[in-house]
Design an enzyme around this catalytic site. Structure first.
Site, PDB file in Angstrom:
ATOM      1  N   HIS A 310       0.563  -0.892   0.112  1.00  0.00           N
ATOM      2  CA  HIS A 310      -0.036  -0.502   0.085  1.00  0.00           C
ATOM      3  C   HIS A 310       1.037   1.243  -0.229  1.00  0.00           C
ATOM      4  CE1 HIS A 310      -3.463   2.968   1.052  1.00  0.00           C
ATOM      5  NE2 HIS A 310      -4.141   1.621   0.193  1.00  0.00           N
ATOM      6  N   ASP A 366      -8.613  -5.261  -0.275  1.00  0.00           N
ATOM      7  CA  ASP A 366      -7.982  -6.038  -1.118  1.00  0.00           C
ATOM      8  C   ASP A 366      -8.182  -7.364  -1.034  1.00  0.00           C
ATOM      9  OD1 ASP A 366      -7.953  -2.865  -3.026  1.00  0.00           O
ATOM     10  OD2 ASP A 366      -9.341  -3.776  -2.616  1.00  0.00           O
TER      11      ASP A 366
HETATM   12  C1  SDX Z   1      -6.271  -0.417  -2.612  1.00  0.00           C
HETATM   13  O1  SDX Z   1      -4.443   4.537  -2.409  1.00  0.00           O
HETATM   14  C2  SDX Z   1      -5.394   4.490  -1.352  1.00  0.00           C
HETATM   15  O2  SDX Z   1      -5.597   4.164  -0.191  1.00  0.00           O
HETATM   16  C3  SDX Z   1      -5.639   2.996  -1.783  1.00  0.00           C
HETATM   17  C4  SDX Z   1      -7.333   2.277  -1.447  1.00  0.00           C
HETATM   18  C5  SDX Z   1      -8.110   3.369  -0.946  1.00  0.00           C
HETATM   19  O3  SDX Z   1      -8.254   2.421  -0.087  1.00  0.00           O
HETATM   20  O4  SDX Z   1      -8.674   3.854  -1.543  1.00  0.00           O
HETATM   21  O5  SDX Z   1      -6.460   1.537  -0.016  1.00  0.00           O
HETATM   22  C6  SDX Z   1      -7.527   0.557  -2.128  1.00  0.00           C
HETATM   23  O6  SDX Z   1      -5.565   0.001  -3.953  1.00  0.00           O
HETATM   24  C7  SDX Z   1      -4.943  -0.519  -1.834  1.00  0.00           C
HETATM   25  C8  SDX Z   1      -4.061  -1.584  -3.336  1.00  0.00           C
HETATM   26  C9  SDX Z   1      -4.757  -3.001  -3.893  1.00  0.00           C
HETATM   27  N1  SDX Z   1      -3.608  -2.774  -4.615  1.00  0.00           N
HETATM   28  C10 SDX Z   1      -3.161  -4.168  -4.652  1.00  0.00           C
HETATM   29  O7  SDX Z   1      -2.875  -5.222  -4.371  1.00  0.00           O
HETATM   30  C11 SDX Z   1      -2.282  -4.593  -6.227  1.00  0.00           C
HETATM   31  C12 SDX Z   1      -0.708  -4.697  -5.570  1.00  0.00           C
HETATM   32  N2  SDX Z   1      -0.209  -4.073  -4.840  1.00  0.00           N
HETATM   33  C13 SDX Z   1       1.128  -3.193  -5.397  1.00  0.00           C
HETATM   34  O8  SDX Z   1       0.434  -3.229  -6.911  1.00  0.00           O
HETATM   35  C14 SDX Z   1       1.614  -1.827  -3.985  1.00  0.00           C
HETATM   36  O9  SDX Z   1       1.702  -2.060  -2.916  1.00  0.00           O
HETATM   37  C15 SDX Z   1       0.889  -0.462  -4.269  1.00  0.00           C
HETATM   38  C16 SDX Z   1       0.458   0.307  -5.641  1.00  0.00           C
HETATM   39  C17 SDX Z   1      -0.824  -0.796  -3.693  1.00  0.00           C
HETATM   40  C18 SDX Z   1       1.388   0.519  -4.045  1.00  0.00           C
HETATM   41  O10 SDX Z   1       2.303   0.824  -4.724  1.00  0.00           O
HETATM   42  P1  SDX Z   1       3.556   1.964  -4.598  1.00  0.00           P
HETATM   43  O11 SDX Z   1       3.326   2.654  -2.972  1.00  0.00           O
HETATM   44  O12 SDX Z   1       3.695   2.627  -5.109  1.00  0.00           O
HETATM   45  O13 SDX Z   1       4.774   1.290  -3.793  1.00  0.00           O
HETATM   46  P2  SDX Z   1       6.411   0.281  -4.977  1.00  0.00           P
HETATM   47  O14 SDX Z   1       5.295  -0.120  -6.067  1.00  0.00           O
HETATM   48  O15 SDX Z   1       7.031   1.679  -5.583  1.00  0.00           O
HETATM   49  O16 SDX Z   1       6.714  -0.642  -4.701  1.00  0.00           O
HETATM   50  C19 SDX Z   1       7.695  -0.319  -3.626  1.00  0.00           C
HETATM   51  C20 SDX Z   1       8.561  -1.382  -3.600  1.00  0.00           C
HETATM   52  C21 SDX Z   1       9.574  -2.144  -5.199  1.00  0.00           C
HETATM   53  O17 SDX Z   1      10.195  -2.408  -4.665  1.00  0.00           O
HETATM   54  P3  SDX Z   1      11.586  -1.656  -5.243  1.00  0.00           P
HETATM   55  O18 SDX Z   1      11.214  -1.561  -6.943  1.00  0.00           O
HETATM   56  O19 SDX Z   1      11.833  -0.726  -3.865  1.00  0.00           O
HETATM   57  O20 SDX Z   1      12.074  -2.974  -4.986  1.00  0.00           O
HETATM   58  O21 SDX Z   1       7.858  -2.545  -2.834  1.00  0.00           O
HETATM   59  C22 SDX Z   1       7.304  -3.734  -4.196  1.00  0.00           C
HETATM   60  C23 SDX Z   1       8.126  -2.759  -5.010  1.00  0.00           C
HETATM   61  O22 SDX Z   1       8.244  -3.491  -6.171  1.00  0.00           O
HETATM   62  N3  SDX Z   1       6.098  -3.879  -3.687  1.00  0.00           N
HETATM   63  C24 SDX Z   1       5.604  -5.087  -4.841  1.00  0.00           C
HETATM   64  C25 SDX Z   1       4.555  -5.625  -3.806  1.00  0.00           C
HETATM   65  N4  SDX Z   1       4.088  -3.722  -3.921  1.00  0.00           N
HETATM   66  C26 SDX Z   1       4.872  -3.393  -3.810  1.00  0.00           C
HETATM   67  N5  SDX Z   1       6.075  -6.305  -4.681  1.00  0.00           N
HETATM   68  C27 SDX Z   1       5.304  -7.382  -5.098  1.00  0.00           C
HETATM   69  N6  SDX Z   1       4.247  -7.499  -4.766  1.00  0.00           N
HETATM   70  C28 SDX Z   1       3.573  -5.896  -4.675  1.00  0.00           C
HETATM   71  N7  SDX Z   1       1.988  -6.448  -4.136  1.00  0.00           N
END
Ligand code: SDX
Length: 445
Positions: A310, A366
């Site tokens: 998140h 989720d």
């Molecule tokens: C919602 O914003 C909100 O409040 C949203 C929400 C709401 O109520 O409106 O809470 C609802 O959207 C919840 C999130 C649902 N999405 C998912 O479950 C999809 C999977 N999650 C990821 O795509 C990710 O965690 C995000 C998009 C939710 C957040 O990503 P960020 O903050 O942009 O973080 P990032 O993509 O920059 O990742 C940071 C690091 C990265 O690794 P490095 O490049 O630093 O080595 O964390 C890793 C990413 O690769 N990472 C993950 C991961 N999420 C982040 N690695 C594997 N699996 C994941 N799910």
């Protein structure tokens, strides 16, 4: 809105320094106010994804991502789930406080009176391809509502807004059930005056002339809780979209349609559907979570573990904890769901894995949502529609707060241009030669 001003940030640029005010929020959050930055320095800030950038001050919702706190108008969601209803929580978010009994009664009457959808709109639903995604239908039909419910003459702006928001809260729920019935070639079930907001939805979804739907109070309570925890979440992607579109002074229907479209993506509201599809993939490949965890950890693999991570929560999403309790409440109502076993094993494995712990990746709202929705009988392609119905009060509250802000500006981010320098128009007969030479020097962005 109490914003304390106090200390300043001092920015040194060469031999110049400028002082930028620091504002402090109710819970001690601090921000550098850069409103004068470009005027005084010619510089802008650059922050892809707005990871470090606030777009507004807001009194609606407070999230502390480090401590896993979520409050609506100051009230913890745990209390609202235990003591409130989705309708009352919607009133709280939109109006800033809990309703008195008379106000709640009136709100319920207005929601009931607005629950029908114009009969001429039914033809719209009939003509979507049967396999249309419900989020695409919903986004289109929310915009279409504007045509069927134009501004009412002679009303004050606030009266107009109150009628429109009540229509949206009530009709979006009806339209979601309508699109489901029509997609199955079944007769539309109309809302009933004697049912609550949530019971009406379940009845519109599942009642049928040959199999009358039995209203199960535990499922109604679970749906209330599900929608309460989805109701708002600060400046998330879809709420930010509603504010941005709303900043152009567009009508509420169009702003909500934009928020619906933004929610659809698998990284945002579409994650609840993506989680189930991922769990089904794990199950279909023998139930071993490890290969999926391995892929999620591979930086060269775009695969993400859906339902984990998140932007704000760097600990357990408090809503995931509540969702887990909802699972425990609804699952005894239905035959056990094999995906729940997969989900629990995946949660166990991922939350022990150093990569996930180091990256603060915990289950988010989720992760279990799909399990709850499956238990209610909601089809997978409607999961994000369920999120949208829950988030609607938050979108409306955010739009209202933006529209009422005396300092509100049209949202228009700046950029840093990295394209080609000044270029001339190339006549078409010269392009083969010009572009073959240029291709060596110019990287297309
Ligand atoms: C919602 O914003 C909100 O409040 C949203 C929400 C709401 O109520 O409106 O809470 C609802 O959207 C919840 C999130 C649902 N999405 C998912 O479950 C999809 C999977 N999650 C990821 O795509 C990710 O965690 C995000 C998009 C939710 C957040 O990503 P960020 O903050 O942009 O973080 P990032 O993509 O920059 O990742 C940071 C690091 C990265 O690794 P490095 O490049 O630093 O080595 O964390 C890793 C990413 O690769 N990472 C993950 C991961 N999420 C982040 N690695 C594997 N699996 C994941 N799910």
């Amino acid at each position: 809105m109490a914003i304390q001003k106090g200390e300043v940030a001092i920015l040194t640029l060469g031999d110049r320094t400028i002082e930028l005010p620091i504002i402090v929020g109710t819970e001690g959050e601090r921000a550098i106010d850069i409103a004068r930055l470009r005027k005084e320095t010619g510089l802008i800030t650059l922050d892809p994804g707005f990871v470090n950038t606030g777009s507004c001050v807001s009194a609606i919702t407070f999230v502390n991502g480090e401590q896993g706190i979520l409050r609506y108008r100051g009230i913890p969601i745990e209390e609202l789930v235990e003591k409130s209803s989705f309708v009352e929580t919607a009133y709280l978010l939109i109006n800033g406080r809990l309703p008195r009994q008379k106000e709640l009664n009136r709100f319920r009457v207005l929601l009931n009176d607005s629950s029908l959808v114009h009969e001429d709109m039914h033809a719209f639903f009939q003509h979507f391809p049967r396999d249309s995604h419900p989020m695409g239908i919903l986004s289109s039909m929310v915009t279409a509502l504007r045509s069927f419910y134009p501004d009412l003459e002679g009303l004050s702006q606030s009266e107009e807004v109150n009628i429109t928001l009540t229509r949206l809260l009530s009709k979006v729920r009806t339209m979601a059930a309508m699109s489901y019935k029509i997609s199955r070639g079944h007769k539309i079930v109309y809302p009933r005056e004697d049912l609550s907001y949530c019971a009406n939805f379940l009845n519109m979804m599942f009642d049928s002339p040959v199999r009358p739907y039995h209203i199960d109070d535990d499922l109604v309570d679970a749906l209330n809780a599900f929608w309460i925890i989805h109701a708002d979440h600060e400046q998330n992607c879809s709420s930010a979209a509603v504010r941005l579109v709303g900043s152009g002074r567009v009508n509420l229907y169009a702003a909500i349609s934009a928020g619906t479209a933004a929610l659809w993506g698998p990284l945002h509201g579409g994650a609840n559907q993506a989680v189930i599809e991922m769990l089904e993939d794990i199950q279909a490949t023998g139930g071993d979570c490890e290969p999926f965890i391995k892929r999620a950890k591979d930086r060269n693999d775009p695969f993400r573990l859906m339902g984990f991570g998140h932007r704000v929560y760097k600990t357990y999403d408090p809503r995931a904890k509540i969702m887990k309790k909802i699972v425990d409440r609804v699952l005894p109502k239905v035959q056990s769901d094999p995906l729940l076993d997969v989900a629990m094993r995946l949660e166990e494995a991922a939350t022990r894995d150093p990569y996930f712990l180091d990256h603060n990746l915990y289950p988010n709202i989720d992760f279990y949502a799909g399990i709850v929705l499956r238990a209610m009988g909601i089809p997978t392609n409607m999961f994000t529609v369920m999120f949208a119905i829950g988030r609607l009060p938050g979108w409306i509250a955010q739009w209202k707060e933006g529209a009422a802000d005396p300092n509100w500006k049209l949202h228009r981010p700046r950029q840093i241009y990295v394209g080609r320098p000044l270029a001339r128009y190339v006549p078409i007969e010269d392009r083969d030669e010009a572009y073959s030479a240029e291709a060596c020097s110019y990287n297309a962005y």
